[in-house]
Design a protein around this motif. Sequence first.
Motif, PDB file in Angstrom:
ATOM      1  N   ALA A 729       5.489  46.015  10.953  1.00  0.00           N
ATOM      2  CA  ALA A 729       5.749  45.249  12.176  1.00  0.00           C
ATOM      3  C   ALA A 729       5.002  45.843  13.366  1.00  0.00           C
ATOM      4  O   ALA A 729       4.429  45.116  14.186  1.00  0.00           O
ATOM      5  CB  ALA A 729       7.249  45.210  12.455  1.00  0.00           C
ATOM      6  N   LEU A 730       5.002  47.172  13.475  1.00  0.00           N
ATOM      7  CA  LEU A 730       4.298  47.819  14.589  1.00  0.00           C
ATOM      8  C   LEU A 730       2.792  47.564  14.516  1.00  0.00           C
ATOM      9  O   LEU A 730       2.153  47.244  15.527  1.00  0.00           O
ATOM     10  CB  LEU A 730       4.591  49.316  14.583  1.00  0.00           C
ATOM     11  N   TYR A 731       2.217  47.734  13.334  1.00  0.00           N
ATOM     12  CA  TYR A 731       0.788  47.441  13.175  1.00  0.00           C
ATOM     13  C   TYR A 731       0.497  45.989  13.537  1.00  0.00           C
ATOM     14  O   TYR A 731      -0.474  45.683  14.237  1.00  0.00           O
ATOM     15  CB  TYR A 731       0.357  47.692  11.730  1.00  0.00           C
ATOM     16  N   GLN A 732       1.337  45.105  13.043  1.00  0.00           N
ATOM     17  CA  GLN A 732       1.133  43.673  13.272  1.00  0.00           C
ATOM     18  C   GLN A 732       1.100  43.346  14.763  1.00  0.00           C
ATOM     19  O   GLN A 732       0.319  42.499  15.208  1.00  0.00           O
ATOM     20  CB  GLN A 732       2.261  42.896  12.579  1.00  0.00           C
ATOM     21  N   THR A 790      -3.508  44.906   4.577  1.00  0.00           N
ATOM     22  CA  THR A 790      -3.618  43.843   5.583  1.00  0.00           C
ATOM     23  C   THR A 790      -3.587  44.353   7.015  1.00  0.00           C
ATOM     24  O   THR A 790      -4.072  43.667   7.915  1.00  0.00           O
ATOM     25  CB  THR A 790      -2.504  42.795   5.393  1.00  0.00           C
ATOM     26  N   GLU A 791      -3.028  45.520   7.238  1.00  0.00           N
ATOM     27  CA  GLU A 791      -2.944  46.026   8.609  1.00  0.00           C
ATOM     28  C   GLU A 791      -3.858  47.220   8.850  1.00  0.00           C
ATOM     29  O   GLU A 791      -4.657  47.218   9.775  1.00  0.00           O
ATOM     30  CB  GLU A 791      -1.487  46.375   8.950  1.00  0.00           C
ATOM     31  N   VAL A 792      -3.763  48.258   8.021  1.00  0.00           N
ATOM     32  CA  VAL A 792      -4.600  49.436   8.235  1.00  0.00           C
ATOM     33  C   VAL A 792      -6.071  49.082   8.005  1.00  0.00           C
ATOM     34  O   VAL A 792      -6.912  49.271   8.882  1.00  0.00           O
ATOM     35  CB  VAL A 792      -4.159  50.596   7.337  1.00  0.00           C
ATOM     36  N   PRO A 806      -9.608  45.589  11.324  1.00  0.00           N
ATOM     37  CA  PRO A 806      -9.233  46.971  11.001  1.00  0.00           C
ATOM     38  C   PRO A 806      -8.433  47.636  12.110  1.00  0.00           C
ATOM     39  O   PRO A 806      -8.670  47.407  13.302  1.00  0.00           O
ATOM     40  CB  PRO A 806     -10.582  47.663  10.807  1.00  0.00           C
ATOM     41  N   LYS A 807      -7.473  48.463  11.697  1.00  0.00           N
ATOM     42  CA  LYS A 807      -6.678  49.252  12.631  1.00  0.00           C
ATOM     43  C   LYS A 807      -6.716  50.707  12.184  1.00  0.00           C
ATOM     44  O   LYS A 807      -5.690  51.388  12.117  1.00  0.00           O
ATOM     45  CB  LYS A 807      -5.258  48.705  12.705  1.00  0.00           C
ATOM     46  N   LEU A 808      -7.911  51.145  11.870  1.00  0.00           N
ATOM     47  CA  LEU A 808      -8.136  52.516  11.421  1.00  0.00           C
ATOM     48  C   LEU A 808      -8.303  53.434  12.625  1.00  0.00           C
ATOM     49  O   LEU A 808      -9.058  53.125  13.548  1.00  0.00           O
ATOM     50  CB  LEU A 808      -9.387  52.576  10.545  1.00  0.00           C
TER      51      LEU A 808
END
Length: 886
Positions: A729-732, A790-792, A806-808
């Motif tokens: 949820a936080l990543y989203q 899907t998030e990282v 990307p959320k790297l």
Amino acid sequence: MKSTLKINQDGSFHIRHVTDLSYTYFPLCNINGMKSSLTPNMGGDATIDHNSFILLPSTVEDLSQSLLKRNVFFRIEDKLTWSITAQTPEQVIAPDDVELYGDFLVHKIMRKHSQFTAEIESFVPHEDQFQEMHKISLQNTTKKPLKVRPVVAVPIYGRSADSIRDHRHVTSLLNRIKIVKNGIINHPTFSFDERGHLLNHRHYGVFSASSHHEEVKYYYPTHEDFIGEGHTLYNPKSVQEIIDSPYRIGDMVAGYEAMAGMAYDEVILKPNETLKIVLTLIVTDKGQTLMKHGATIDEKAFEKLKRKTKMYWEATLSSLVFHFVDYTLNGWLKWVTLQPILRRIYGNSFLPYHDYGRGGKGWRDLWQDLLALILMDPDSVRTMLINNFKGVRIDGSNATIVGDKPGEFIADRNNIARIWMDHGSWPLFTTKLYIDHSGDFDLLWEKVGYFSDQFTHYTKHVKKTNISNDSLLKTNQGDTYYGTVLEHLIVQNLVPYYNVGPHNNIRLEDADWNDGLDMAKENGESVSFTSFYGANLITLSKLLAHSKARGMKEIALFEELKILLQRVSHGDIDAKKANLHAFFEAVKNGVTGTREIYQISELEKRLYDKGNALLEHVRHHEWLEEGEDGWFNGYYDNDSNPLDNVKKKHMTLTGQVFSIMSHAARDEQVEKIIQSADRYLYDPNVGGYRLNTDFNTVKTNMGRLFGFAYGHKENGAMFSHMAVMYAYALYQRGYVRAGYKVIKSIYEHSIDLPSAKMYPGIPEYFDPKGRGMYPYLTGSASWFILTMVTEVFGIKGDLGDIVFEPKLLLEQFDNQTTLSLKKAIRKQITTVLYHNPLHLDYHEYEIKEVFVDQEKVAFTKTHNGIKLKQDQIGRMIELVLKAKSS
């Protein structure tokens, strides 16, 4: 503790001094349903279902305490008694040095004694139906000859788990134990359990082969014969002495506990010479099959099956491979990737911690375990999804007994039914993920029947007539009614909108995701899932909008559904209840079969309005705030009081996860939640975020979980499933560092062997001392993989197109410039590489260039990334991260 853990990039791992750990075990299984567990000391059990255990069913406390294990004794020089279980007087006084090597799915133990070493390899063949195999290799490490007499000792339980304390002795009277060449077979006359006294067709066999012997010398087919009067398995007489057994090949023994006791002649091992014993444990309904397996067992067959089994599991896991700089993380993630597959095989039973249930799978598991499979092999999921929808009732509830066959749901003839109010929410989440990654929008229009049994009115009523013989809903004319997948989804998410409690949140019923909240049936409410259902209704409206964009103008739904589709004031609780009752009455005996036609644009608006009303309600009426603290109330108890309380510092993680994920929480609320969760729920000693704070009371008006000691299971443990959903949820929502903190905490604690005391993978939870509990079978594994992909890595589907967002973080690159992921995308395995040549952190970079199979391609920008069309996907996609444009 001397134990150390090393995880390799390919997932294989090595633990030195593994017997310094307690309660650890390894899964051995195949997709045909053979289910085993194995400890370094050969504990654990093996079965194919609740009624067919070849080995004694084991709880976690039995692993070290029980003597009834797979065993081979070795009598050395007529003086030393040594066994592969280490349960002999000599080994207690002078313990072996023991190392474990784990792989997919092969278990190897190395034992070192002053005179010899022993290697024990174990696996369940992937291609064979119900078989477990072991090879014991004993090597003389001295400089002189060593006299060795091997004795096999495998207790054959051969019946239902119920018989552990229900007629244990009486059921042994059913045993018919036959001695065959190099084997012992037990074929009980009856299957004697709660189903009645049924003629038994199951055969349970143990066979042995030796590198130094043509055949077994002495057979001891019962516990009494093998152990000897006045002895125990700790010091059995048939091992201490050479006893000339009266039994010969072809003999039958009836009415005693079965033992595969088989003694070989003494052999002399030269220095460095190795004696090898191969064991196979088999369960089958065909006696001839058993004899065939027994006749062909040898080291060559063992090695061939082992090689094929390793290749099978490696191929199964090859469709999703992570390449971080941290090789340990890559290897650990392979075990997490395996876990959803293990859940489909074991369900939630048949491992030592999971000592409950009778096998099978739960409704929630059916949908959540598919999340990882969709990311690994989306094309294989379509039929599973359609079959799963066959369990939905026309009133929005669902079957709770899942059969063994695909799409099989069984009516509960005991009139015991429960409503987990969250059950209707998961099918849409999973189906949407599938459609996004596959582009298979047509799935929504597939026709599927509805489950029908004696329960109506959300299982509150039981009907005496018009009960379907085939568990399929019928029309008034007696025809089976089929509705689209989309219709099923609308029913599942629309009924809860009307099923509200005194505060206008959706009723908790018997529980939600948290099974421990099971004592607030009358007045309890789940604010958490009120948010989730609100988001689902909006998702349905968006799917309808996409249908309209594809040229569709109308949709047909069964006519009774119009009761729930009419306009009603969101705040009018009595009107909602009246509508819901009217709907339940209308469908209690089936449906007319007539369909009502709706304009898609109008239906889209109605569903959106209802979903938005739920989110607005939570956003404005369930927010709690005082000073720096702020979070959402997650529940109401049976006295209609809120469970969360800012003044008392009572906080639930579940209430925050779904408000964030559903977008009920505004950004400023999310920020306060993060601060409060860090302050009250985060505990690095247990791997991260606890499920709740300590309420310091046994809340009989809320649920059994408050009877658990705090920090265990659902009462305040770091419960992986919800913690990982919190990360997702936080990543989203774009809170990347906060999300990363969650997954990093879980990972680092899981591989900290002195603290977690577990093999690689993610457990259900960590106890107050930090031990990983209930490993392997947890829904958190699917969510962890979903979050990572899907998030990282930001690889998402959008109705068939592929989105890269990307959320790297820079620290994940760890001074390297490239991270990659290999996964199945549109019928092929694609390697996705992110190049970060300027060492930029998240929020500093954006995708500036894209290469597909080394050719530069055009792309469409999204809010936080880029999108490629389905026909642009190749075997390698390289995305270059550069500084954001000012």
